[in-house]
Design a protein around this motif. Structure first.
Motif, PDB file in Angstrom:
ATOM      1  N   LEU A  47       0.829  -1.214   0.000  1.00  0.00           N
ATOM      2  CA  LEU A  47       0.000   0.000   0.000  1.00  0.00           C
ATOM      3  C   LEU A  47       0.858   1.258   0.000  1.00  0.00           C
ATOM      4  CD1 LEU A  47      -2.832  -0.771   2.596  1.00  0.00           C
ATOM      5  CD2 LEU A  47      -2.979  -0.838   0.107  1.00  0.00           C
ATOM      6  N   SER A  48       1.932   1.231   0.806  1.00  0.00           N
ATOM      7  CA  SER A  48       2.761   2.432   0.931  1.00  0.00           C
ATOM      8  C   SER A  48       3.435   2.797  -0.388  1.00  0.00           C
ATOM      9  CB  SER A  48       3.807   2.257   2.036  1.00  0.00           C
ATOM     10  OG  SER A  48       4.793   1.320   1.668  1.00  0.00           O
ATOM     11  N   VAL A  49       3.798   1.794  -1.176  1.00  0.00           N
ATOM     12  CA  VAL A  49       4.417   2.067  -2.487  1.00  0.00           C
ATOM     13  C   VAL A  49       3.416   2.796  -3.382  1.00  0.00           C
ATOM     14  CG1 VAL A  49       5.319   0.987  -4.584  1.00  0.00           C
ATOM     15  CG2 VAL A  49       6.056   0.179  -2.333  1.00  0.00           C
ATOM     16  N   ASN A  50       2.183   2.296  -3.410  1.00  0.00           N
ATOM     17  CA  ASN A  50       1.141   2.949  -4.217  1.00  0.00           C
ATOM     18  C   ASN A  50       0.821   4.338  -3.684  1.00  0.00           C
ATOM     19  OD1 ASN A  50       0.957   0.645  -5.795  1.00  0.00           O
ATOM     20  ND2 ASN A  50      -0.665  -0.233  -4.556  1.00  0.00           N
TER      21      ASN A  50
ATOM     22  N   GLN B 116       3.612   6.774  -4.615  1.00  0.00           N
ATOM     23  CA  GLN B 116       3.581   7.169  -6.024  1.00  0.00           C
ATOM     24  C   GLN B 116       2.539   8.253  -6.261  1.00  0.00           C
ATOM     25  OE1 GLN B 116       2.848   3.466  -8.037  1.00  0.00           O
ATOM     26  NE2 GLN B 116       5.012   2.945  -8.134  1.00  0.00           N
ATOM     27  N   THR B 117       1.416   8.142  -5.552  1.00  0.00           N
ATOM     28  CA  THR B 117       0.335   9.104  -5.732  1.00  0.00           C
ATOM     29  C   THR B 117       0.568  10.382  -4.934  1.00  0.00           C
ATOM     30  OG1 THR B 117      -1.140   7.205  -5.984  1.00  0.00           O
ATOM     31  CG2 THR B 117      -2.187   9.343  -5.674  1.00  0.00           C
ATOM     32  N   PHE B 118       1.152  10.228  -3.744  1.00  0.00           N
ATOM     33  CA  PHE B 118       1.390  11.372  -2.844  1.00  0.00           C
ATOM     34  C   PHE B 118       2.851  11.372  -2.403  1.00  0.00           C
ATOM     35  CE2 PHE B 118      -2.920   9.722  -2.260  1.00  0.00           C
ATOM     36  CZ  PHE B 118      -3.643  10.795  -2.732  1.00  0.00           C
ATOM     37  N   PRO B 119       3.745  11.837  -3.275  1.00  0.00           N
ATOM     38  CA  PRO B 119       5.177  11.781  -2.966  1.00  0.00           C
ATOM     39  C   PRO B 119       5.573  12.741  -1.841  1.00  0.00           C
ATOM     40  CG  PRO B 119       4.804  12.959  -5.019  1.00  0.00           C
ATOM     41  CD  PRO B 119       3.468  12.430  -4.569  1.00  0.00           C
ATOM     42  N   GLY B 120       6.719  12.448  -1.286  1.00  0.00           N
ATOM     43  CA  GLY B 120       7.287  13.320  -0.264  1.00  0.00           C
ATOM     44  C   GLY B 120       7.380  12.621   1.082  1.00  0.00           C
ATOM     45  N   PRO B 121       8.401  12.989   1.853  1.00  0.00           N
ATOM     46  CA  PRO B 121       8.630  12.320   3.137  1.00  0.00           C
ATOM     47  C   PRO B 121       7.510  12.543   4.161  1.00  0.00           C
ATOM     48  CG  PRO B 121      10.166  14.153   2.840  1.00  0.00           C
ATOM     49  CD  PRO B 121       9.428  13.985   1.557  1.00  0.00           C
TER      50      PRO B 121
ATOM     51  N   ALA C 236      -2.836  18.244   5.048  1.00  0.00           N
ATOM     52  CA  ALA C 236      -1.708  18.283   4.108  1.00  0.00           C
ATOM     53  C   ALA C 236      -2.148  18.024   2.670  1.00  0.00           C
ATOM     54  CB  ALA C 236      -0.648  17.267   4.517  1.00  0.00           C
ATOM     55  N   LYS C 237      -3.058  17.051   2.497  1.00  0.00           N
ATOM     56  CA  LYS C 237      -3.464  16.641   1.151  1.00  0.00           C
ATOM     57  C   LYS C 237      -4.818  15.927   1.259  1.00  0.00           C
ATOM     58  CE  LYS C 237      -0.585  16.407  -2.005  1.00  0.00           C
ATOM     59  NZ  LYS C 237      -0.205  17.218  -3.152  1.00  0.00           N
ATOM     60  N   PRO C 238      -5.928  16.667   1.137  1.00  0.00           N
ATOM     61  CA  PRO C 238      -7.258  16.058   1.301  1.00  0.00           C
ATOM     62  C   PRO C 238      -7.503  14.835   0.414  1.00  0.00           C
ATOM     63  CG  PRO C 238      -7.442  18.449   1.170  1.00  0.00           C
ATOM     64  CD  PRO C 238      -6.017  18.102   0.873  1.00  0.00           C
ATOM     65  N   SER C 239      -6.940  14.840  -0.779  1.00  0.00           N
ATOM     66  CA  SER C 239      -7.146  13.688  -1.668  1.00  0.00           C
ATOM     67  C   SER C 239      -6.478  12.423  -1.129  1.00  0.00           C
ATOM     68  CB  SER C 239      -6.642  14.008  -3.073  1.00  0.00           C
ATOM     69  OG  SER C 239      -5.282  14.384  -3.040  1.00  0.00           O
ATOM     70  N   ALA C 240      -5.472  12.574  -0.268  1.00  0.00           N
ATOM     71  CA  ALA C 240      -4.819  11.402   0.327  1.00  0.00           C
ATOM     72  C   ALA C 240      -5.767  10.717   1.307  1.00  0.00           C
ATOM     73  CB  ALA C 240      -3.534  11.807   1.029  1.00  0.00           C
TER      74      ALA C 240
END
Length: 164
Positions: free
Chosen positions: A67-70, A73-78, A106-110
């Motif tokens: 899951l974390s890889v996907n 890819q969609t939400f890059p950054g540390p 930080a990112k509502p779509s996440a």
């Protein structure tokens, strides 16, 4: 967590996964533990279908490493990477909600992406069934085992040879 079975099949399709889940269920339910088992895998659709059709009562978890890889890819950054793992490892609803609020900020779509995974009990520790005595949410051990096979994974099988 430990691997209890493996199979050599022609492909990872519906038929092969149904074959594997069918036989795995039979073998595991013959023991003293009955139906209280947990399967951890990626979200491969044939696995989901085989479990739903053949063993709907098994506790299903998604491997958070996959899951974390996907997610990455969609939400890059540390920061997003760290927030994902904080949500996955949250052991209480309070901590989980706090992290989800940070993700939303930080990112509502996440947050929407995580909601689309389905049941939280499949990936975040605070929702795991406590009757299953396992709090693992990744299949790292199995991935390590697969890595040891290296190039042997692509070699052809020899039929009709009895190794004993």
């Amino acid at each position: 967590m430990f691997p209890v079975a493996w199979a050599i099949v022609s492909s990872e399709d519906d038929e092969c996964w149904s074959f594997f889940i069918h036989h795995l269920k039979i073998v595991l339910q013959q023991g003293d533990r009955g139906i209280k088992w947990c399967l951890i895998s990626d979200r491969h659709k044939p696995i989901e279908k085989a479990c739903k059709d053949l063993w709907p009562e098994v506790d299903r978890r998604y491997c958070c490493k996959h899951l974390s890889v996907n997610f990455k890819q969609t939400f890059p950054g540390p920061k997003m990477w760290q927030l994902f793992w904080l949500a996955a490892y949250a052991t209480s609803p309070f901590v989980f909600q706090k992290v989800m609020n940070q993700i939303d900020k930080a990112k509502p779509s996440a947050r929407v992406w995580l909601a689309n995974l389905g049941e939280q009990s499949r990936w975040t520790k605070h929702k795991f069934d406590t009757l299953i005595k396992c709090d693992v949410n990744n299949a790292n051990f199995v991935e390590s085992f697969n890595a040891t096979l290296g190039t042997n994974r692509v070699r052809p099988l020899l039929e009709g040879i009895n190794p004993f």
